[in-house]
Motif scaffolding. Structure first.
Motif, PDB file in Angstrom:
ATOM      1  N   MET A   1       0.846  -1.179   0.000  1.00  0.00           N
ATOM      2  CA  MET A   1       0.000   0.000   0.000  1.00  0.00           C
ATOM      3  C   MET A   1       0.889   1.239   0.000  1.00  0.00           C
ATOM      4  O   MET A   1       1.935   1.275   0.619  1.00  0.00           O
ATOM      5  CB  MET A   1      -0.906  -0.010   1.223  1.00  0.00           C
ATOM      6  N   ASN A   2       0.418   2.252  -0.658  1.00  0.00           N
ATOM      7  CA  ASN A   2       1.120   3.518  -0.728  1.00  0.00           C
ATOM      8  C   ASN A   2       1.188   4.151   0.663  1.00  0.00           C
ATOM      9  O   ASN A   2       0.166   4.382   1.307  1.00  0.00           O
ATOM     10  CB  ASN A   2       0.368   4.421  -1.707  1.00  0.00           C
ATOM     11  N   LYS A   3       2.399   4.435   1.146  1.00  0.00           N
ATOM     12  CA  LYS A   3       2.562   4.982   2.496  1.00  0.00           C
ATOM     13  C   LYS A   3       1.948   6.362   2.630  1.00  0.00           C
ATOM     14  O   LYS A   3       1.397   6.700   3.680  1.00  0.00           O
ATOM     15  CB  LYS A   3       4.032   5.007   2.878  1.00  0.00           C
ATOM     16  N   THR A   4       2.005   7.161   1.568  1.00  0.00           N
ATOM     17  CA  THR A   4       1.401   8.492   1.618  1.00  0.00           C
ATOM     18  C   THR A   4      -0.103   8.382   1.803  1.00  0.00           C
ATOM     19  O   THR A   4      -0.696   9.118   2.593  1.00  0.00           O
ATOM     20  CB  THR A   4       1.729   9.275   0.328  1.00  0.00           C
ATOM     21  N   LEU A   5      -0.718   7.463   1.097  1.00  0.00           N
ATOM     22  CA  LEU A   5      -2.164   7.253   1.227  1.00  0.00           C
ATOM     23  C   LEU A   5      -2.516   6.770   2.630  1.00  0.00           C
ATOM     24  O   LEU A   5      -3.493   7.219   3.225  1.00  0.00           O
ATOM     25  CB  LEU A   5      -2.661   6.264   0.175  1.00  0.00           C
ATOM     26  N   ALA A   6      -1.702   5.891   3.180  1.00  0.00           N
ATOM     27  CA  ALA A   6      -1.957   5.386   4.534  1.00  0.00           C
ATOM     28  C   ALA A   6      -1.853   6.504   5.564  1.00  0.00           C
ATOM     29  O   ALA A   6      -2.707   6.624   6.451  1.00  0.00           O
ATOM     30  CB  ALA A   6      -0.973   4.266   4.870  1.00  0.00           C
ATOM     31  N   VAL A   7      -0.834   7.337   5.452  1.00  0.00           N
ATOM     32  CA  VAL A   7      -0.665   8.453   6.398  1.00  0.00           C
ATOM     33  C   VAL A   7      -1.824   9.435   6.259  1.00  0.00           C
ATOM     34  O   VAL A   7      -2.370   9.926   7.259  1.00  0.00           O
ATOM     35  CB  VAL A   7       0.700   9.155   6.171  1.00  0.00           C
ATOM     36  N   THR A   8      -2.218   9.711   5.031  1.00  0.00           N
ATOM     37  CA  THR A   8      -3.346  10.610   4.795  1.00  0.00           C
ATOM     38  C   THR A   8      -4.632  10.031   5.385  1.00  0.00           C
ATOM     39  O   THR A   8      -5.423  10.749   6.007  1.00  0.00           O
ATOM     40  CB  THR A   8      -3.516  10.867   3.284  1.00  0.00           C
ATOM     41  N   ALA A   9      -4.851   8.741   5.183  1.00  0.00           N
ATOM     42  CA  ALA A   9      -6.047   8.087   5.723  1.00  0.00           C
ATOM     43  C   ALA A   9      -6.078   8.191   7.243  1.00  0.00           C
ATOM     44  O   ALA A   9      -7.121   8.516   7.833  1.00  0.00           O
ATOM     45  CB  ALA A   9      -6.094   6.624   5.285  1.00  0.00           C
ATOM     46  N   ILE A  10      -4.949   7.960   7.874  1.00  0.00           N
ATOM     47  CA  ILE A  10      -4.881   8.071   9.336  1.00  0.00           C
ATOM     48  C   ILE A  10      -5.169   9.500   9.779  1.00  0.00           C
ATOM     49  O   ILE A  10      -5.908   9.728  10.740  1.00  0.00           O
ATOM     50  CB  ILE A  10      -3.507   7.589   9.849  1.00  0.00           C
ATOM     51  N   GLY A  11      -4.615  10.465   9.058  1.00  0.00           N
ATOM     52  CA  GLY A  11      -4.880  11.870   9.378  1.00  0.00           C
ATOM     53  C   GLY A  11      -6.355  12.228   9.283  1.00  0.00           C
ATOM     54  O   GLY A  11      -6.900  12.938  10.138  1.00  0.00           O
ATOM     55  N   GLU A  12      -7.028  11.724   8.255  1.00  0.00           N
ATOM     56  CA  GLU A  12      -8.463  11.995   8.094  1.00  0.00           C
ATOM     57  C   GLU A  12      -9.271  11.317   9.195  1.00  0.00           C
ATOM     58  O   GLU A  12     -10.232  11.896   9.717  1.00  0.00           O
ATOM     59  CB  GLU A  12      -8.947  11.539   6.717  1.00  0.00           C
ATOM     60  N   ILE A  13      -8.892  10.111   9.561  1.00  0.00           N
ATOM     61  CA  ILE A  13      -9.593   9.411  10.642  1.00  0.00           C
ATOM     62  C   ILE A  13      -9.431  10.163  11.958  1.00  0.00           C
ATOM     63  O   ILE A  13     -10.408  10.362  12.693  1.00  0.00           O
ATOM     64  CB  ILE A  13      -9.102   7.949  10.760  1.00  0.00           C
ATOM     65  N   VAL A  14      -8.231  10.626  12.261  1.00  0.00           N
ATOM     66  CA  VAL A  14      -7.992  11.375  13.503  1.00  0.00           C
ATOM     67  C   VAL A  14      -8.779  12.683  13.494  1.00  0.00           C
ATOM     68  O   VAL A  14      -9.417  13.050  14.495  1.00  0.00           O
ATOM     69  CB  VAL A  14      -6.477  11.623  13.707  1.00  0.00           C
ATOM     70  N   THR A  15      -8.764  13.389  12.372  1.00  0.00           N
ATOM     71  CA  THR A  15      -9.528  14.637  12.270  1.00  0.00           C
ATOM     72  C   THR A  15     -11.025  14.356  12.426  1.00  0.00           C
ATOM     73  O   THR A  15     -11.736  15.084  13.123  1.00  0.00           O
ATOM     74  CB  THR A  15      -9.253  15.331  10.921  1.00  0.00           C
ATOM     75  N   GLY A  16     -11.498  13.293  11.792  1.00  0.00           N
ATOM     76  CA  GLY A  16     -12.909  12.926  11.920  1.00  0.00           C
ATOM     77  C   GLY A  16     -13.290  12.597  13.348  1.00  0.00           C
ATOM     78  O   GLY A  16     -14.336  13.030  13.843  1.00  0.00           O
ATOM     79  N   LEU A  17     -12.430  11.856  14.028  1.00  0.00           N
ATOM     80  CA  LEU A  17     -12.708  11.530  15.435  1.00  0.00           C
ATOM     81  C   LEU A  17     -12.760  12.790  16.286  1.00  0.00           C
ATOM     82  O   LEU A  17     -13.620  12.914  17.172  1.00  0.00           O
ATOM     83  CB  LEU A  17     -11.643  10.570  15.967  1.00  0.00           C
TER      84      LEU A  17
END
Length: 115
Positions: free
Chosen positions: A1-17
């Protein structure tokens, strides 16, 4: 998996939470104004959407992201209608629509898990 996409996904999840848990503070930090009342409810729906986006991007699971979003937003909107004191003319049709979509998405997800 693309590491940039994974980091971005985690960032969006944290912001959403953060938007779901403390919308007033997030509004204060981002916009200089606390999000209260209807703005807090809208921020929570946006937070749920960001979490769904993060789930969809994490490991390329769009079906799971949409299932998460549709299910949680149906529950949250129902909560607003039953106990949150916020209710417009399209609230219950939106709850029904998201419930139906959640059932259809869950069926598709279960079929995919069985294959």
């Amino acid at each position: 998996m693309n590491k940039t996409l994974a980091v971005t996904a985690i960032g969006e999840i944290v912001t959403g939470l953060a938007l779901v848990a403390i919308p007033a503070l997030v509004g204060e930090l981002l916009l200089g104004e606390a999000l209260v009342g209807v703005a807090a409810a809208a921020a929570r729906v946006a937070g749920i959407a960001l979490i769904g986006l993060g789930v969809a991007c994490w490991r390329s699971r769009p079906l799971e992201g949409m299932l998460f979003y549709s299910t949680v937003v149906a529950l949250y909107l129902a909560y607003l209608g039953l106990g949150g004191g916020l209710m417009g003319v399209l609230l219950w049709p939106a709850v029904v629509l998201h419930t139906v979509l959640s059932v259809l998405l869950a069926r598709a997800w279960l079929r995919g898990a069985a294959e």
